[in-house]
Write an enzyme that holds these catalytic residues in place. Structure first.
Site, PDB file in Angstrom:
ATOM      1  N   HIS A 122     -46.325  34.900 -29.941  1.00 45.21           N
ATOM      2  CA  HIS A 122     -44.989  34.394 -30.280  1.00 45.21           C
ATOM      3  C   HIS A 122     -45.099  32.862 -30.237  1.00 45.21           C
ATOM      4  CE1 HIS A 122     -40.726  33.407 -29.484  1.00 45.21           C
ATOM      5  NE2 HIS A 122     -40.415  34.635 -29.853  1.00 45.21           N
ATOM      6  N   ASP A 199     -48.078  36.453 -21.146  1.00 48.79           N
ATOM      7  CA  ASP A 199     -46.709  36.448 -21.671  1.00 48.79           C
ATOM      8  C   ASP A 199     -46.207  37.894 -21.608  1.00 48.79           C
ATOM      9  OD1 ASP A 199     -44.431  36.588 -23.172  1.00 48.79           O
ATOM     10  OD2 ASP A 199     -45.207  35.454 -24.884  1.00 48.79           O
ATOM     11  N   GLN A 202     -42.517  41.050 -23.598  1.00 52.31           N
ATOM     12  CA  GLN A 202     -42.345  42.394 -24.171  1.00 52.31           C
ATOM     13  C   GLN A 202     -42.949  43.481 -23.286  1.00 52.31           C
ATOM     14  OE1 GLN A 202     -40.453  43.032 -26.688  1.00 52.31           O
ATOM     15  NE2 GLN A 202     -40.172  40.968 -27.495  1.00 52.31           N
ATOM     16  N   LYS A 225     -34.227  40.628 -22.158  1.00 56.28           N
ATOM     17  CA  LYS A 225     -34.947  41.685 -22.875  1.00 56.28           C
ATOM     18  C   LYS A 225     -35.096  42.932 -22.021  1.00 56.28           C
ATOM     19  CE  LYS A 225     -37.639  38.403 -25.638  1.00 56.28           C
ATOM     20  NZ  LYS A 225     -37.073  38.544 -26.970  1.00 56.28           N
ATOM     21  N   CYS A 365     -40.804  34.961 -35.110  1.00 57.51           N
ATOM     22  CA  CYS A 365     -41.351  33.810 -34.363  1.00 57.51           C
ATOM     23  C   CYS A 365     -42.866  33.929 -34.215  1.00 57.51           C
ATOM     24  CB  CYS A 365     -40.692  33.669 -32.985  1.00 57.51           C
ATOM     25  SG  CYS A 365     -38.990  33.194 -33.082  1.00 57.51           S
TER      26      CYS A 365
HETATM   27  N1  PLP Z   1     -42.920  35.893 -25.989  1.00 62.78           N
HETATM   28  C1  PLP Z   1     -42.702  37.049 -26.613  1.00 62.78           C
HETATM   29  C2  PLP Z   1     -43.830  38.015 -26.762  1.00 62.78           C
HETATM   30  C3  PLP Z   1     -41.435  37.341 -27.106  1.00 62.78           C
HETATM   31  O1  PLP Z   1     -41.213  38.497 -27.720  1.00 62.78           O
HETATM   32  C4  PLP Z   1     -40.400  36.396 -26.935  1.00 62.78           C
HETATM   33  C5  PLP Z   1     -39.058  36.654 -27.505  1.00 62.78           C
HETATM   34  O2  PLP Z   1     -38.902  37.421 -28.426  1.00 62.78           O
HETATM   35  C6  PLP Z   1     -40.682  35.215 -26.263  1.00 62.78           C
HETATM   36  C7  PLP Z   1     -41.946  34.989 -25.802  1.00 62.78           C
HETATM   37  C8  PLP Z   1     -39.617  34.196 -26.027  1.00 62.78           C
HETATM   38  O3  PLP Z   1     -38.614  34.724 -25.225  1.00 62.78           O
HETATM   39  P1  PLP Z   1     -37.294  33.861 -24.945  1.00 62.78           P
HETATM   40  O4  PLP Z   1     -36.696  33.594 -26.287  1.00 62.78           O
HETATM   41  O5  PLP Z   1     -36.454  34.758 -24.099  1.00 62.78           O
HETATM   42  O6  PLP Z   1     -37.736  32.632 -24.278  1.00 62.78           O
END
Ligand code: PLP
Length: 408
Positions: A122, A199, A202, A225, A365
């Site tokens: 992401h 990270d 998910q 999430k 993203c």
């Molecule tokens: N990393 C992953 C794998 C994500 O799916 C997301 C959000 O969709 C993020 C980071 C960023 O999360 P946030 O927008 O809550 O900071």
């Protein structure tokens, strides 16, 4: 075992209609819906204990502080952290990663060092490392993927070697649902004394997580999430690493002593929590964690495997629909990305919305991943605890309807 019909009664929003038909919510990878217990925790805070935390000697402040710190302990237990001192509240996953980039990487990454990420990241776990690589004159190395969206580790010994300072890798791809073999990658990184950030945006909502077993240095995720409110994120860091890191933001709360010309830092984890924190959302996030714990994360994963298998089988029979990602629940979470060559994903999304079905369309993203797949965008359905097989049937029927409609 999870009974989504029972669970649905805890989620008021799921009984609403969209375009005259019952809502089918399949955009859970973007954000999940909230149960009544979480909404109640938010309003109860404002109705009964609204006050600032940590610095009050009055009753309301003491009660708010107790609830606030109880949520930290719940999160620590949820991911099996050794201590709640390792849990820093942030706004979201993105801020947690930026905190590590600012407070750890600037101090520890030097010219020529490697920062290793993957093609599945992401933007939140890519752009901060691009910035650090540029600023420190380090190399940003990208682990490639196969056409199925699985990491291609054939060259990993060259990519991840003794010049690697950090491996920053997503546990589960938000765009394709691929579950990465993070434990194996962490073992490999350890051989080269590299640090590892996982990270978990998910994964924490969908899989049992044990940060001690993973042995990662940093694990980051977002409350929204996983049934919690927006505006609250988590940074888990091994305590000895946190102790050595500089503060991210400075000001009130994060200081122990302040003199005219200098200040000393508060104890962990407050050293990283400058200013009044997001108290109501932290407390409500604690309720979300309790909700998931009552269900059991093994049961959450099992329900999503069942739904995903069912959906993959039905979708694979649709002519003209191209499934992306591993298409194998052994290494795929409840995220299904697809492409219909004759229809733009946004048109698919708009058509489904007319039938009350919320999916995500776009680059998720993950623009470098879209470049690799040679697609501008995909359509993505992502599942959670309240989704049913009947809803998957509606999705499949509506996609067939979209192909017929646009084909005409
Ligand atoms: N990393 C992953 C794998 C994500 O799916 C997301 C959000 O969709 C993020 C980071 C960023 O999360 P946030 O927008 O809550 O900071």
């Amino acid at each position: 075992m999870i009974n989504p019909i029972l669970i649905r009664s805890d989620f008021p929003i799921l009984s609403r209609t969209v375009n005259g038909v019952p809502l089918v919510y399949f955009d859970n990878a973007a954000t999940t819906q909230k149960p009544t217990s979480v909404i109640d925790a938010l309003s109860n805070y404002y109705l009964t204990i609204n006050s600032n935390v940590h610095r009050g000697v009055h009753r309301l402040s003491m009660e708010a502080t107790e609830e606030f710190e109880k949520a930290r302990i719940s999160v620590a237990k949820f991911i099996n952290a050794k201590s709640s001192r390792s849990i820093v509240w942030t706004r979201n996953t993105t801020e947690s990663i930026n905190l590590v980039a600012h407070s750890w990487a600037k101090k520890n990454i030097s010219k020529g060092d490697k920062i290793v990420v993957s093609q599945l990241e992401h933007h939140s776990n890519l752009v901060p490392w691009q910035q650090i690589a540029m600023e420190r004159d380090a190399q940003l190395v990208i682990i490639p993927i196969s056409d199925e969206g699985v990491l291609d580790l054939s060259n990993i010994d060259v990519l991840l070697d003794s010049s690697t300072k950090l491996l920053a890798i997503t546990h589960i791809s938000n765009a394709l649902g691929t579950i990465n073999p993070v434990k194996d990658l962490i073992s490999l990184a350890r051989k080269h004394d590299a640090f590892v950030l996982v990270d978990g945006a998910q994964s924490a909502p969908h899989l049992p997580i044990d940060v001690q077993d993973l042995d990662c240095d940093f694990f980051v995720f977002s409350g929204h999430k996983m049934l919690g409110p927006t505006g609250i994120g988590v940074l888990y860091t091994k305590e000895e690493i946190l102790l050595d890191m500089d503060p991210f933001l400075t000001g009130g709360e994060m200081v122990m002593q302040v003199w005219d010309q200098k200040a000393s830092w508060n104890d962990l984890p407050m050293k990283f929590e400058a200013g009044t924190p997001n108290i109501a959302d932290v407390i409500a996030f604690g309720s979300a964690i309790s909700y998931l714990e009552n269900l059991g994360m093994d049961n959450v994963r099992k329900h999503e495997i069942d739904l995903t298998k069912y959906a993959l089988e039905a979708l694979s029979k649709i002519d003209g629909l191209n499934l992306l990602g591993p298409c194998d629940t052994n290494n795929q979470a409840g995220v299904i990305s697809f492409d219909i060559s004759s229809i733009h994903p946004h048109d698919v999304g708009t058509f489904l919305d007319q039938r009350g079905i919320a999916i995500r369309t776009g680059h998720h993203c993950s623009m470098p991943l879209m470049h690799r797949l040679n697609l501008p965008a995909t359509a993505r359905a992502s599942f959670y605890i309240y989704n049913t097989f009947e809803e998957v049937d509606k999705l499949v029927d509506s996609i067939v309807g979209a192909i017929e409609f646009f084909g005409k």
